[in-house]
Design a protein around this motif. Structure first.
Motif, short mmCIF file in Angstrom:
data_model
loop_
_atom_site.label_atom_id
_atom_site.label_comp_id
_atom_site.label_asym_id
_atom_site.label_seq_id
_atom_site.Cartn_x
_atom_site.Cartn_y
_atom_site.Cartn_z
N PRO A 1 0.84 -1.21 0.00
CA PRO A 1 0.00 0.00 0.00
C PRO A 1 0.87 1.26 0.00
CG PRO A 1 0.08 -0.97 2.19
CD PRO A 1 0.77 -1.94 1.29
N THR A 2 0.30 2.34 -0.49
CA THR A 2 1.00 3.61 -0.57
C THR A 2 0.02 4.75 -0.42
OG1 THR A 2 2.27 5.07 -2.04
CG2 THR A 2 0.81 3.50 -3.09
N ALA B 1 -10.21 -10.37 -4.21
CA ALA B 1 -9.45 -9.16 -4.52
C ALA B 1 -9.43 -8.26 -3.30
CB ALA B 1 -10.06 -8.43 -5.71
N ILE B 2 -8.25 -7.74 -2.98
CA ILE B 2 -8.09 -6.83 -1.83
C ILE B 2 -7.63 -5.47 -2.36
CG2 ILE B 2 -6.95 -6.43 0.37
CD1 ILE B 2 -6.53 -9.41 0.63
N PHE B 3 -8.24 -4.41 -1.85
CA PHE B 3 -7.93 -3.06 -2.30
C PHE B 3 -7.52 -2.19 -1.10
CE2 PHE B 3 -11.30 -4.99 -4.77
CZ PHE B 3 -10.89 -4.82 -6.08
N HIS B 4 -6.54 -1.33 -1.34
CA HIS B 4 -6.20 -0.32 -0.33
C HIS B 4 -6.44 1.05 -0.94
CE1 HIS B 4 -3.47 2.56 1.74
NE2 HIS B 4 -4.03 1.98 2.79
N VAL B 5 -7.24 1.86 -0.25
CA VAL B 5 -7.57 3.21 -0.72
C VAL B 5 -7.02 4.19 0.31
CG1 VAL B 5 -9.40 4.80 -1.39
CG2 VAL B 5 -9.64 2.34 -1.82
N PRO B 6 -6.06 5.02 -0.04
CA PRO B 6 -5.47 5.96 0.92
C PRO B 6 -6.55 6.81 1.60
CG PRO B 6 -4.21 5.99 -1.11
CD PRO B 6 -5.43 5.15 -1.38
N GLY B 7 -6.47 6.86 2.90
CA GLY B 7 -7.41 7.67 3.67
C GLY B 7 -8.74 6.99 3.93
N ARG B 8 -8.96 5.84 3.29
CA ARG B 8 -10.26 5.18 3.47
C ARG B 8 -10.12 3.72 3.89
NH1 ARG B 8 -14.18 7.93 -1.10
NH2 ARG B 8 -12.88 9.76 -1.48
N GLY B 9 -8.90 3.20 3.88
CA GLY B 9 -8.68 1.87 4.41
C GLY B 9 -8.68 0.77 3.38
N TYR B 10 -8.96 -0.46 3.87
CA TYR B 10 -8.93 -1.66 3.04
C TYR B 10 -10.35 -2.10 2.67
CZ TYR B 10 -4.02 -2.14 4.41
OH TYR B 10 -2.68 -1.92 4.59
N HIS C 1 -7.52 -6.06 -11.18
CA HIS C 1 -6.87 -5.26 -12.21
C HIS C 1 -7.59 -3.93 -12.47
CE1 HIS C 1 -4.80 -8.91 -12.69
NE2 HIS C 1 -5.24 -9.33 -13.86
N GLY C 2 -8.80 -3.77 -11.92
CA GLY C 2 -9.64 -2.64 -12.29
C GLY C 2 -9.24 -1.34 -11.62
N ILE C 3 -9.70 -0.24 -12.21
CA ILE C 3 -9.48 1.08 -11.63
C ILE C 3 -10.44 1.28 -10.46
CG2 ILE C 3 -9.86 3.55 -12.06
CD1 ILE C 3 -8.65 3.21 -14.78
N VAL C 4 -9.93 1.81 -9.36
CA VAL C 4 -10.73 2.13 -8.19
C VAL C 4 -11.09 3.60 -8.25
CG1 VAL C 4 -10.81 2.26 -5.68
CG2 VAL C 4 -9.71 0.30 -6.80
N GLY C 5 -12.39 3.89 -8.18
CA GLY C 5 -12.85 5.27 -8.22
C GLY C 5 -13.89 5.52 -7.16
#
Length: 1089
Positions: free
Chosen positions: A928-929, A946-955, A972-976
């Motif tokens: 994560p970054t 699939a696991i996602f990390h969103v800065p400021g919003r967590g996992y 592989h998808g874009i997170v928006g």
């Protein structure tokens, strides 16, 4: 409500489906139940666009309605039987019987059986190499035959030079295996039923310029065959022969009236089911519409008259008697036979009475008097004949009287116009156009309205052109915009007033633009104009996150020297803390690359990239990737060719030569990409950037290097240009071409920029492209000295990068530019804006930042970690079954029509209260970054998560599989995020279904949904709240949903037979009784994959 009456529609073609749609729309009282049978195995497709099928080979792109439309229909109102033909009709018993043994009783029967290809007496389509050009089955047979190895560089002959003949000729011309094409036509010139000799000559010149041979005034007596019984040639009427391996008959069509004849219905001597003015046949309750119907001894092979018949019949069924009273039934009138098509790359149109000049000729009043001397007693002696027509006035008299024609012929531009007026010049009666059909809609409206002209005839031929887009403001509301579906301007305007927000909305509601597509530009302009009138703000904002265009955002980023998505959002976004979306993130990534060209896999940029850019390769439908190394100008050494073969063999890759003179290696697993690149880089290859909105290739012929006709060194120039612009990202992909002489073997005039050598230098063409909306390139500068070519192209490419809108090809960019090519010339050649030096400097700086993106990964172990399939195991799992075809491995077929699938947490048998927190990976594995979102997949039993990390919003975590196409690709998808609600979602890289990471709901398609999971970090551990492996595998296990060829074929058979999706029985799909009810098919209608 009284019992519904049954209408059986025989035939599910364009006219049949038009009738069904119109009846469903008009039958507000729900008086009728429709049952329809279509003999083809496909849903209704656009037969007018068959030639496009040669390009994409995807039947779904031709569907007039998606499969979802059929599935959404109320079964009480309409049922479809696809792949099932009506075999017999019993008018007395009001029964039809199908070839599957189905018996259907009806109250009314509508025959829409269409037509079939006419064949001369000597033709025998059973001879290998003999084809007709009528439906998709014919096309597929032709394609399969042409792909045979022994037919490489073969010759083909098309019999017939009419509308269908030229379509067939273009399709055959585009076949890779066909080297020479000949058109044989009984008349002296092509399109002899739409054009006169002069117009036909212009078309003939364009055909011959393509290298196609045209044999006019020629007949054929027999088909010749070789010792193997295959086509080898044709014998002509004069005794000579033409050698060929493929013959396509396209000499006309014949109404399909065999079903009606067998039922005893009256049929015309020349074919066709006889109908009256209300389209009823000789049998009570049986009607006929479209190409199978004969009205007043005329049959019509165009789509527009058939749509008109469907409209009349649907109206009469539903509107003649209503709750608010009766309405006079509509009657069939002489249909409008105006046509506007693009044939062999030439725009051709005819409208009104386009052969009126041949029907009547002007005779002076004096001559009339001399040839018909007055009689003193004739008028007084003759009794009045009640059958004599009354005297006609205005346009009606003009139509029957003498005429005059105005013609304009420009052989240099390939333009011919002939407009026919009444002898006094007050009425336009008809005309024909070749090369320039821009006034077609206006002129058709004038002919139909039969109003006296308010301008002199010469203005219609020589009228001024402003270069502006036609908004349709000068058209009346009853002007027909879409002739295929008879949609008027007024209907489009009303559609916008009723809430339509886009061209897509209008097309869905009116069908305008869904036929031949020729009306789409005007349709688009009308919709935009009406949206402005309605107070709807028509803007070109990048997306809801940025209230400005791409060009404006480019300037903001450049002037403020912004270098990350976060700083750009803070400086120019509508919400400084927003994430962005699948639209703006790639656009911003492209802008940053065009300005600063930092590696797109750097943490600050990686999250902005679409999947192709994210992994520096093109994702394919089975989740693997294709690898295309750069081969400048298509020039490659034998040693490098050997390396490509060795790499393909080692990694089991499918190989194919691209249209851009490169070799494409398909089927590379994501985890293998760095290793494949290393072997290619070690051999001297670089990234070909086939994955990016960037320069793809600069195609070339061999020029002076080898060709005896070569004037310029096309290979050397193409190599230089490709080396210069490689890696440069732009609003959309762009391609180049260089031809060493006017023979144009590199097809430079079909590229975004193209050079053609002349004896004085290079002619520079710009803004051409192929694809779905091809455009011929326009000459920017002629006879340019070789030393100035790169300077001009530098300016062109950089100006395009600066000013084009998001995802806008150069062709659309030029079309939307105020002033068009003249404006572009003034900016780039005359330096009207004083920016040429800036453009050249910016390009030089950008070129100087180039590095090979593949090599940067090969030399960086940390970047290579992002290519693992799972971050918690080195094991790999196949995503789709592989099959062998023509000696190579490819993925199994997707099903033709995706079935709705919403997976929910409640599908898991174990209650959530019994789930447990389970460690699945470490935080370091996910890397994560704070610079952007990161994502990865983990394996848990047979399930993928699939696991996602969103800065400021967590996992966040969800299933890995997108249910739309059962593709395991969501990581592989874009997170928006949604700009209104702030909810975070992932956009599937396959077809952009957007799934909420918290709820699993699909924001843009309610037919699909996924299961989200809770995730948390404890120290360096990542934990998911999960049930036992076996319970989760039963719902989202990989083996459960993996696409397999046998199941796809089974599913398609079910869909083709009934359209309704029915879950298979345990006996079909289950191999173990204990597991028979583990999937969604048990007790439901979803199909287990």
């Amino acid at each position: 409500m009284s019992e519904r009456k049954t209408i059986v529609v025989v035939g599910l073609g364009m006219v049949g489906i038009a009738f069904i749609e119109k009846l469903l729309d008009l039958d507000t009282a729900q008086q009728y139940r429709i049952v329809t049978c279509g003999e083809e195995s496909h849903l209704t497709y656009n037969r007018v666009a068959l030639t496009e099928y040669f390009q994409h080979r995807n039947i779904e792109k031709l569907y007039l309605n998606p499969a979802e439309w059929y599935a959404k229909q109320d079964p009480k109102r309409v049922s479809f039987h696809v792949g099932e033909a009506v075999a017999s009709l019993d008018p007395a018993a009001h029964i039809v019987r199908t070839d599957r043994g189905r018996t259907i009783e009806y109250d009314h029967c509508v025959l829409a059986t269409g037509s079939e290809a006419s064949l001369p007496s000597y033709a025998d389509v059973s001879i290998p190499g003999t084809f007709v050009y009528r439906n998709l089955s014919d096309i597929n047979k032709l394609l399969a035959y042409a792909e045979k190895e022994e037919l490489k560089d073969c010759s083909a002959v098309v019999l017939g030079g009419g509308l269908l003949g030229l379509e067939a000729a273009k399709a055959v011309y585009d076949l890779p295996s066909v080297k020479n094409v000949t058109i044989v036509h009984r008349q002296a010139y092509p399109l002899s039923r739409q054009l006169d000799a002069q117009g036909g000559e212009i078309v003939l010149r364009r055909i011959e310029a393509m290298g196609v041979t045209f044999l006019g005034s020629t007949t054929v007596t027999r088909v010749l065959t070789n010792d193997h019984g295959m086509v080898s040639g044709l014998e002509l009427g004069d005794g000579t022969t033409v050698s060929c391996s493929i013959v396509v008959f396209s000499i006309g069509i014949s109404p399909r009236d065999d079903l009606a004849r067998a039922a005893g219905l009256s049929c015309a001597p020349r074919g066709g089911i006889v109908v009256d003015d209300h389209l009823q046949t000789s049998a009570q309750g049986v009607f006929a519409i479209g190409e199978c119907a004969s009205w007043k001894n005329n049959t019509y092979g165009l789509i527009a008259p058939g749509i008109e018949m469907a409209d009349i019949l649907a109206f009469n069924f539903t509107q003649a008697q209503t709750e608010v009273g009766s309405f006079k039934p509509r009657q069939m009138n002489n249909p409008d036979l105006s046509t506007k098509l693009k044939l062999m790359g030439v725009d051709v149109a005819s409208f009104g009475d386009f052969f009126a000049e041949q029907r009547t000729r002007v005779t002076s009043p004096k001559a009339i008097q001399e040839s018909n001397p007055p009689s003193a007693t004739s008028e007084s002696v003759k009794p009045h004949d009640a059958a004599t027509p009354k005297k006609r006035y205005g346009a009606f008299a003009a139509a029957d009287g003498p005429v005059e024609a105005l013609t304009y012929r420009d052989p240099f531009a390939g333009v011919y116009k002939k407009y026919i007026f009444s002898v006094d010049g007050k009425y336009l009666l008809g005309g024909m156009m070749v090369g320039d059909t821009s006034d077609y809609v206006k002129l058709v409206a004038l002919v139909k309205k039969k109003k006296a002209l308010d301008a002199v005839p010469s203005q219609f031929i020589l009228g001024s052109r402003t270069g502006q887009d036609d908004s349709g403001a000068d058209l009346d509301d009853d002007a027909q915009i879409c002739s295929c579906h008879n949609v008027s301007k007024g209907r489009i305007v009303q559609c916008v007033k009723d809430g339509a927000q886009s061209v897509a909305d209008v097309k869905t509601k009116t069908k305008a633009g869904s036929g031949c597509g020729g009306c789409v530009p005007l349709l688009t302009n009308i919709v935009k104009t009406e949206l402005k009138k309605a107070g709807v703000v028509v803007n070109n904002n990048l997306c809801p996150h940025f209230a400005m265009s791409r060009a404006d955002l480019f300037n903001v980023v450049k002037i403020k020297k912004l270098k990350t998505m976060a700083t750009i959002m803070e400086a120019a976004g509508t919400n400084p803390r927003a994430l962005g979306c699948e639209i703006c993130k790639p656009a911003v990534g492209s802008i940053l690359s065009s300005l600063w060209n930092e590696h797109i896999m750097d943490p600050a940029h990686h999250a902005n990239q679409d999947t192709n850019d994210r992994y520096l390769a093109n994702i394919q439908r089975n989740g693997t990737f294709s690898v295309i190394p750069r081969v400048p100008a298509g020039e490659i050494t034998p040693d490098k060719l050997v390396v490509l073969g060795q790499v393909a063999k080692k990694y089991g890759l499918y190989t194919k030569i691209t249209g851009g003179q490169r070799v494409d290696l398909f089927g590379a697993e994501k985890a293998d990409l760095p290793s494949i690149w290393k072997e290619l880089v070690d051999a001297g290859f670089e990234s070909g950037h086939a994955y990016g909105k960037a320069l793809r290739t600069v195609k070339s012929c061999v020029g002076t290097s080898w060709c005896r006709y070569g004037v310029g060194d096309s290979v050397g120039m193409a190599v230089q240009l490709e080396e210069r612009y490689k890696g440069i990202r732009s609003p959309h992909k762009f391609k180049g071409g260089v031809s060493g002489c006017v023979r144009e073997c590199a097809e430079a005039q079909g590229k975004d920029f193209g050079l053609i050598a002349s004896d004085k230098g290079w002619n520079i063409y710009v803004c051409g492209n192929g694809g779905a909306n091809p455009r011929h390139a326009t000459l920017l500068a002629g006879d340019v000295p070789p030393s100035r070519v790169i300077t001009i192209l530098d300016r062109f490419v950089m100006y395009y990068i600066r000013t084009a809108d998001k995802l806008m090809r150069t062709a659309r960019w030029l079309e939307s530019m105020e002033g068009g090519i003249e404006k572009l010339r003034r900016v780039l050649l005359d330096d009207e804006l004083g920016i040429c030096a800036d453009l050249e400097r910016d390009m030089n700086e950008l070129v100087g930042t180039y590095f090979d993106e593949w090599k940067a990964v090969v030399n960086d172990q940390e970047r290579q970690r992002k290519f693992r399939q799972f971050i918690n195991t080195e094991q790999r799992v196949p995503q789709m079954e592989k099959i062998m075809e023509r000696g190579q491995v490819r993925p199994a077929d997707w099903i033709k029509d995706s079935t709705p699938l919403i997976l929910r947490e409640t599908d898991i048998t174990t209650p959530k209260s019994e789930w447990a927190w389970r460690k699945v990976a470490t935080v370091h594995d996910l890397t994560p970054t704070d610079s952007g979102t990161t994502s990865a997949a983990v394996r848990y039993g047979d399930s993928q998560i699939a696991i996602f990390h969103v800065p400021g919003r967590g996992y966040f975590a969800t299933q890995q599989m997108c249910p739309h196409k059962r593709a395991f690709v969501l990581d592989h998808g874009i997170v928006g995020d949604d700009p209104k609600t702030g909810s975070v979602y992932v956009s599937c890289p396959m077809h952009k279904r957007n799934y909420d990471l918290t709820s699993g709901v699909c924001h843009n398609d309610d037919s699909y949904g996924i299961i989200p999971f809770q995730v948390k970090a404890e120290g360096d551990d990542l934990l998911l709240l999960l049930p036992d492996e076996s319970d989760l595998d039963a719902v989202i296990g990989t083996s459960k949903w993996m696409v397999r060829q046998a199941k796809a074929q089974l599913h398609d058979k079910v869909v083709d037979a009934t359209v309704k999706i029915v879950g298979p029985s345990d006996a079909v799909l289950s191999t173990d009784g204990a597991d028979a009810c583990n999937g969604t098919s048990c007790g439901g209608t979803q199909l287990d994959w």
